[in-house]
Design an enzyme around this catalytic site. Structure first.
Site, PDB file in Angstrom:
ATOM      1  CG  HIS A 202      -6.980 -15.366 -39.054  1.00  0.00           C
ATOM      2  ND1 HIS A 202      -7.039 -14.727 -37.833  1.00  0.00           N
ATOM      3  CD2 HIS A 202      -5.662 -15.422 -39.374  1.00  0.00           C
ATOM      4  CE1 HIS A 202      -5.828 -14.381 -37.438  1.00  0.00           C
ATOM      5  NE2 HIS A 202      -4.961 -14.803 -38.353  1.00  0.00           N
ATOM      6  CG  ASP A 206     -13.295 -14.847 -39.079  1.00  0.00           C
ATOM      7  OD1 ASP A 206     -12.764 -14.364 -38.053  1.00  0.00           O
ATOM      8  OD2 ASP A 206     -13.041 -14.457 -40.237  1.00  0.00           O
ATOM      9  CG  ASP A 232     -10.640 -13.561 -27.526  1.00  0.00           C
ATOM     10  OD1 ASP A 232     -10.556 -12.374 -27.126  1.00  0.00           O
ATOM     11  OD2 ASP A 232      -9.921 -14.481 -27.087  1.00  0.00           O
TER      12      ASP A 232
END
Length: 240
Positions: A202, A206, A232
């Protein structure tokens, strides 16, 4: 011959009465609206504004000539002065256009006005008149600025969050109706974003979102609104 002349005179009188009635109807409609209507008769060098102009601005021209008019001598907010001069130059060339500027009002403060103008030409394509309207959009522009100042940003991407975007969109829609603009809303979804999170974690995901937000904000104009809609998904409002 007398009968023919009588018919011609009668037709002329009817035409004059019709023109007079149309003129009165036009003046009545103008006086009833809050918008300021202006007209510049180029060959006569005569500038005129609807009566409600005097209720908005303390400016009084020394004559009806263009050089003494509001277009030349209006007190314009300093940040808008350069764009205003370009607008006036294009207006005098007969271009159909619109612009938003801050002018000093009768209350000695500044207010936003949207100016729309167009030209009327003769059969030789020479400009006869320049006509237009000034709309007070101050409340909407001030509300827009308040929304932007108070807007909550998405903590990760620093784009506007969904709630702020929706509030700004409502305000921009009102402005768009005044501008008679054709705005666009773009939805941007990152394909296969889940695979990035699954394969690389993640934190990498990010980073992708942050870089995407930075790219979008650099690509679009300062007046465009870029927001993270969720996950997203990004959304952009583009006023035209």
């Amino acid at each position: 011959m007398v009968s023919m002349n009588g018919n011609i005179n009668k037709q002329i009188n009817v035409l004059l009465d019709t023109l007079s009635e149309s003129e009165q109807r036009y003046r009545t409609v103008v006086d009833m609206t809050d918008n300021i209507v202006f007209e510049y008769a180029v060959k006569k060098d005569n500038v005129s504004f609807s009566n409600n102009f005097n209720k908005k601005f303390s400016f009084r021209a020394n004559s009806s000539k263009y050089e003494d008019s509001f277009f030349v001598k209006a007190v314009v907010y300093e940040d808008d002065l350069t764009s205003y001069k370009k607008f006036i130059a294009a207006m005098l060339e007969g271009q159909t256009m619109q612009g938003e500027f801050r002018f000093k009002t009768i209350y000695n403060d500044y207010a936003w006005y949207l100016i729309k103008c167009a030209s009327i030409r003769d059969s030789y394509n020479s400009i006869i008149k320049i006509v237009g309207v000034m709309l007070n959009i101050d409340k909407t522009k001030v509300r827009e600025q308040v929304l932007m100042n108070k807007a909550s940003l998405d903590p990760l991407t620093q784009a506007y969050n969904r709630e702020s975007f929706e509030l700004a969109l409502v305000n921009e829609y009102e402005l768009s109706a005044m501008r008679n603009g054709k705005d666009a809303v773009l939805f941007i979804d990152l394909d296969n974003f889940k695979q990035i999170n699954d394969l690389y974690g993640h934190s990498v995901g990010d980073d992708v979102l942050v870089k995407m937000s930075t790219l979008l904000r650099s690509y679009f104009r300062s007046d465009d609104i870029v927001a993270r809609f969720g996950g997203d998904e990004f959304i952009v409002f583009v006023p035209c």
